[in-house]
Motif scaffolding. Structure first.
Motif, PDB file in Angstrom:
ATOM      1  N   LEU A 113      -7.520  20.383  -6.073  1.00  0.00           N
ATOM      2  CA  LEU A 113      -7.722  19.556  -4.883  1.00  0.00           C
ATOM      3  C   LEU A 113      -9.103  19.821  -4.278  1.00  0.00           C
ATOM      4  O   LEU A 113      -9.587  20.949  -4.310  1.00  0.00           O
ATOM      5  CB  LEU A 113      -6.658  19.862  -3.831  1.00  0.00           C
ATOM      6  CG  LEU A 113      -5.284  19.243  -4.025  1.00  0.00           C
ATOM      7  CD1 LEU A 113      -4.243  20.008  -3.221  1.00  0.00           C
ATOM      8  CD2 LEU A 113      -5.300  17.765  -3.619  1.00  0.00           C
ATOM      9  N   PRO A 114      -9.731  18.796  -3.717  1.00  0.00           N
ATOM     10  CA  PRO A 114     -10.978  19.040  -2.974  1.00  0.00           C
ATOM     11  C   PRO A 114     -10.649  19.711  -1.653  1.00  0.00           C
ATOM     12  O   PRO A 114      -9.509  19.617  -1.171  1.00  0.00           O
ATOM     13  CB  PRO A 114     -11.508  17.621  -2.751  1.00  0.00           C
ATOM     14  CG  PRO A 114     -10.262  16.782  -2.650  1.00  0.00           C
ATOM     15  CD  PRO A 114      -9.306  17.381  -3.647  1.00  0.00           C
ATOM     16  N   ALA A 115     -11.618  20.380  -1.077  1.00  0.00           N
ATOM     17  CA  ALA A 115     -11.393  20.983   0.242  1.00  0.00           C
ATOM     18  C   ALA A 115     -11.361  19.899   1.313  1.00  0.00           C
ATOM     19  O   ALA A 115     -10.624  20.000   2.298  1.00  0.00           O
ATOM     20  CB  ALA A 115     -12.494  21.989   0.549  1.00  0.00           C
ATOM     21  N   ILE A 116     -12.153  18.855   1.085  1.00  0.00           N
ATOM     22  CA  ILE A 116     -12.255  17.746   2.045  1.00  0.00           C
ATOM     23  C   ILE A 116     -12.559  16.478   1.253  1.00  0.00           C
ATOM     24  O   ILE A 116     -13.219  16.538   0.207  1.00  0.00           O
ATOM     25  CB  ILE A 116     -13.361  18.040   3.095  1.00  0.00           C
ATOM     26  CG1 ILE A 116     -13.429  16.925   4.140  1.00  0.00           C
ATOM     27  CG2 ILE A 116     -14.705  18.269   2.431  1.00  0.00           C
ATOM     28  CD1 ILE A 116     -14.359  17.266   5.312  1.00  0.00           C
ATOM     29  N   THR A 117     -12.052  15.354   1.710  1.00  0.00           N
ATOM     30  CA  THR A 117     -12.250  14.116   0.974  1.00  0.00           C
ATOM     31  C   THR A 117     -12.297  12.925   1.927  1.00  0.00           C
ATOM     32  O   THR A 117     -11.778  12.990   3.044  1.00  0.00           O
ATOM     33  CB  THR A 117     -11.113  13.899  -0.051  1.00  0.00           C
ATOM     34  OG1 THR A 117     -11.338  12.676  -0.763  1.00  0.00           O
ATOM     35  CG2 THR A 117      -9.756  13.815   0.633  1.00  0.00           C
ATOM     36  N   VAL A 118     -12.938  11.871   1.474  1.00  0.00           N
ATOM     37  CA  VAL A 118     -12.860  10.614   2.209  1.00  0.00           C
ATOM     38  C   VAL A 118     -11.626   9.871   1.720  1.00  0.00           C
ATOM     39  O   VAL A 118     -11.092  10.165   0.646  1.00  0.00           O
ATOM     40  CB  VAL A 118     -14.116   9.723   2.018  1.00  0.00           C
ATOM     41  CG1 VAL A 118     -15.377  10.475   2.364  1.00  0.00           C
ATOM     42  CG2 VAL A 118     -14.179   9.170   0.601  1.00  0.00           C
ATOM     43  N   ALA A 119     -11.172   8.898   2.495  1.00  0.00           N
ATOM     44  CA  ALA A 119     -10.055   8.045   2.100  1.00  0.00           C
ATOM     45  C   ALA A 119     -10.189   6.719   2.831  1.00  0.00           C
ATOM     46  O   ALA A 119     -10.555   6.687   4.007  1.00  0.00           O
ATOM     47  CB  ALA A 119      -8.717   8.699   2.435  1.00  0.00           C
ATOM     48  N   ASN A 120      -9.913   5.641   2.145  1.00  0.00           N
ATOM     49  CA  ASN A 120      -9.930   4.320   2.759  1.00  0.00           C
ATOM     50  C   ASN A 120      -8.864   4.264   3.864  1.00  0.00           C
ATOM     51  O   ASN A 120      -7.768   4.827   3.718  1.00  0.00           O
ATOM     52  CB  ASN A 120      -9.639   3.282   1.676  1.00  0.00           C
ATOM     53  CG  ASN A 120      -9.986   1.860   2.073  1.00  0.00           C
ATOM     54  OD1 ASN A 120      -9.491   0.924   1.483  1.00  0.00           O
ATOM     55  ND2 ASN A 120     -10.837   1.680   3.076  1.00  0.00           N
ATOM     56  N   THR A 121      -9.161   3.621   4.962  1.00  0.00           N
ATOM     57  CA  THR A 121      -8.264   3.629   6.119  1.00  0.00           C
ATOM     58  C   THR A 121      -6.821   3.206   5.827  1.00  0.00           C
ATOM     59  O   THR A 121      -5.902   3.737   6.447  1.00  0.00           O
ATOM     60  CB  THR A 121      -8.831   2.759   7.262  1.00  0.00           C
ATOM     61  OG1 THR A 121      -9.142   1.465   6.758  1.00  0.00           O
ATOM     62  CG2 THR A 121     -10.053   3.389   7.874  1.00  0.00           C
ATOM     63  N   PRO A 122      -6.552   2.245   4.911  1.00  0.00           N
ATOM     64  CA  PRO A 122      -5.151   1.872   4.685  1.00  0.00           C
ATOM     65  C   PRO A 122      -4.288   2.990   4.112  1.00  0.00           C
ATOM     66  O   PRO A 122      -3.066   2.914   4.172  1.00  0.00           O
ATOM     67  CB  PRO A 122      -5.247   0.709   3.684  1.00  0.00           C
ATOM     68  CG  PRO A 122      -6.600   0.158   3.861  1.00  0.00           C
ATOM     69  CD  PRO A 122      -7.464   1.338   4.182  1.00  0.00           C
ATOM     70  N   TYR A 123      -4.910   4.040   3.551  1.00  0.00           N
ATOM     71  CA  TYR A 123      -4.139   5.123   2.949  1.00  0.00           C
ATOM     72  C   TYR A 123      -3.658   6.152   3.967  1.00  0.00           C
ATOM     73  O   TYR A 123      -2.833   7.008   3.633  1.00  0.00           O
ATOM     74  CB  TYR A 123      -4.973   5.838   1.878  1.00  0.00           C
ATOM     75  CG  TYR A 123      -5.302   5.005   0.667  1.00  0.00           C
ATOM     76  CD1 TYR A 123      -4.303   4.442  -0.122  1.00  0.00           C
ATOM     77  CD2 TYR A 123      -6.631   4.790   0.294  1.00  0.00           C
ATOM     78  CE1 TYR A 123      -4.610   3.682  -1.240  1.00  0.00           C
ATOM     79  CE2 TYR A 123      -6.946   4.035  -0.827  1.00  0.00           C
ATOM     80  CZ  TYR A 123      -5.929   3.476  -1.595  1.00  0.00           C
ATOM     81  OH  TYR A 123      -6.244   2.731  -2.696  1.00  0.00           O
ATOM     82  N   VAL A 124      -4.173   6.099   5.188  1.00  0.00           N
ATOM     83  CA  VAL A 124      -3.872   7.142   6.173  1.00  0.00           C
ATOM     84  C   VAL A 124      -2.382   7.282   6.422  1.00  0.00           C
ATOM     85  O   VAL A 124      -1.822   8.388   6.383  1.00  0.00           O
ATOM     86  CB  VAL A 124      -4.610   6.882   7.502  1.00  0.00           C
ATOM     87  CG1 VAL A 124      -4.142   7.858   8.584  1.00  0.00           C
ATOM     88  CG2 VAL A 124      -6.120   7.008   7.310  1.00  0.00           C
ATOM     89  N   ALA A 125      -1.704   6.164   6.674  1.00  0.00           N
ATOM     90  CA  ALA A 125      -0.263   6.224   6.963  1.00  0.00           C
ATOM     91  C   ALA A 125       0.519   6.741   5.765  1.00  0.00           C
ATOM     92  O   ALA A 125       1.445   7.551   5.908  1.00  0.00           O
ATOM     93  CB  ALA A 125       0.235   4.844   7.370  1.00  0.00           C
ATOM     94  N   GLU A 126       0.136   6.286   4.581  1.00  0.00           N
ATOM     95  CA  GLU A 126       0.814   6.724   3.357  1.00  0.00           C
ATOM     96  C   GLU A 126       0.647   8.223   3.153  1.00  0.00           C
ATOM     97  O   GLU A 126       1.608   8.941   2.841  1.00  0.00           O
ATOM     98  CB  GLU A 126       0.231   5.956   2.165  1.00  0.00           C
ATOM     99  CG  GLU A 126       0.820   6.333   0.814  1.00  0.00           C
ATOM    100  CD  GLU A 126       0.133   5.596  -0.322  1.00  0.00           C
ATOM    101  OE1 GLU A 126       0.241   6.082  -1.467  1.00  0.00           O
ATOM    102  OE2 GLU A 126      -0.522   4.564  -0.078  1.00  0.00           O
TER     103      GLU A 126
END
Length: 351
Positions: A113-126
């Motif tokens: 796993l990365p220590a920190i990552t970006v994510a597209n906003t629609p994935y936040v709830a998931e």
């Protein structure tokens, strides 16, 4: 050659609660409010629990393409030089979709796993529902981080069920780009109200004698509902009702909006791009070549438009209705929950 951009009203000013991503798809699940309340203070958490006490090297996964490579490297270099405990290594994974697949796989395996990552906003709830993300609330409290530096909509979009599971990073919204030189010549402005679109499109469109279009008043992206669903939401139409099952899209108001867009298409004032892979590039080329007065697109492409257009570019909010809310897209930053505490602490310092 004129490449002067008109200053954009900053996106943070009017973020709405409805979530979506500029790379495709609306959010699912339920986003909550920000994590920190008036009753939660720094005194509630022991700051020493989140300190970095030994040298550590961490990875940052991102989806920032070549155009951002110099900026990414500068951010990493500046941070690494600012202290002597944490070394950050940035790694480009690919598109939001590819990054999501890699992150979910690593979470399931519990390794790499990365220590920190970006994510597209629609994935936040998931991610929040699946326990993939670390709850940043105690980190925020322990460090006295000012969450209110972000707009309310951004805080909501990066949280889940009252927990701040991520922080806003590169946030975008829907924008009308328009040819400012044409606007000055015609004496027109982008309308603030949907009801004024008829007159606007009639004045800004140029129709040839044979009925074909020489200049479109605007062009509407059809490859992602994110670009046009605010036209419905701001006129009281719910794409998904509170029961998470039904929709208002069959109601009279929704049909009226769709019929109006079809009328504009029939008159040659606009066209619906469709969903082809090259729909975006074709739309942009029409605008660049002066064959469209305006286009609806993402604010994240501002520099792209600026570098290619031989005229002054204007930017405006989409026309509203009963309300004038905007949706946000782009990406957030998060810390995977399965990392050890030392890695999480280092990731928080970088975040």
């Amino acid at each position: 050659m004129k490449k002067r951009g008109i200053a954009l009203l900053m996106v943070a000013a009017m973020m709405a609660g409805t979530l979506s991503g500029c790379s495709g798809g609306g959010s699912t699940g339920k986003a909550g409010g920000g994590a920190q309340t008036e009753a939660q203070t720094v005194a509630e958490v022991d700051p020493s629990l989140y300190e970095v006490t030994e040298p550590i090297t961490i990875k940052w996964w991102h989806a920032l393409e070549e155009q951002y490579s110099e900026t990414v490297q500068k951010v990493v270099d500046d941070f690494n030089k600012s202290q002597d405990m944490i070394t950050v290594e940035a790694e480009y994974i690919g598109s939001y979709k590819k990054l999501n697949e890699a992150l979910v796989a690593a979470h399931a395996a519990g390794t790499d796993l990365p220590a920190i990552t970006v994510a597209n906003t629609p994935y936040v709830a998931e991610y929040g529902a699946g326990g993939l993300t670390e709850d940043l609330t105690p980190y925020i409290q322990a460090s006295g981080y000012d969450l209110k530096d972000f707009g309310d909509g951004m805080i909501s979009a990066s949280s889940y069920n009252g927990k701040q599971v991520s922080l806003p990073f590169l946030i975008s919204t829907q924008i009308v780009y328009y040819n400012k030189d044409m606007a000055d010549e015609l004496g027109v402005e982008i309308p603030e109200k949907w009801e004024d679109m008829d007159a606007f499109l009639e004045k800004t469109s140029k129709i040839n004698a044979d009925g074909t279009t020489a200049v479109y008043g605007t062009i509407m992206p059809g490859w992602d509902q994110w670009y046009y669903e605010t036209f419905y939401l701001n006129q009281g139409v719910k794409i998904i009702n509170d029961d998470q099952v039904t929709t208002d899209l069959g109601d009279e108001k929704a049909v009226e909006i769709a019929a109006k867009i079809k009328e504009w298409c029939d008159k040659g004032y606009t066209y619906w791009t469709g969903t082809a892979d090259d729909a975006s590039s074709i739309m942009r080329q029409h605008f660049i070549d002066g064959e469209a007065f305006s286009v609806v697109h993402t604010s994240s492409l501002y520099t792209n438009y600026l570098s290619q257009c031989n005229f002054e570019i204007g930017m405006a909010w989409l026309p509203g209705g009963e309300t004038k809310n905007q949706e946000i897209g782009g990406c957030v930053l998060l810390i995977p929950s399965k990392n050890d505490q030392a890695t999480k602490n280092a990731a928080w310092q970088f975040m």
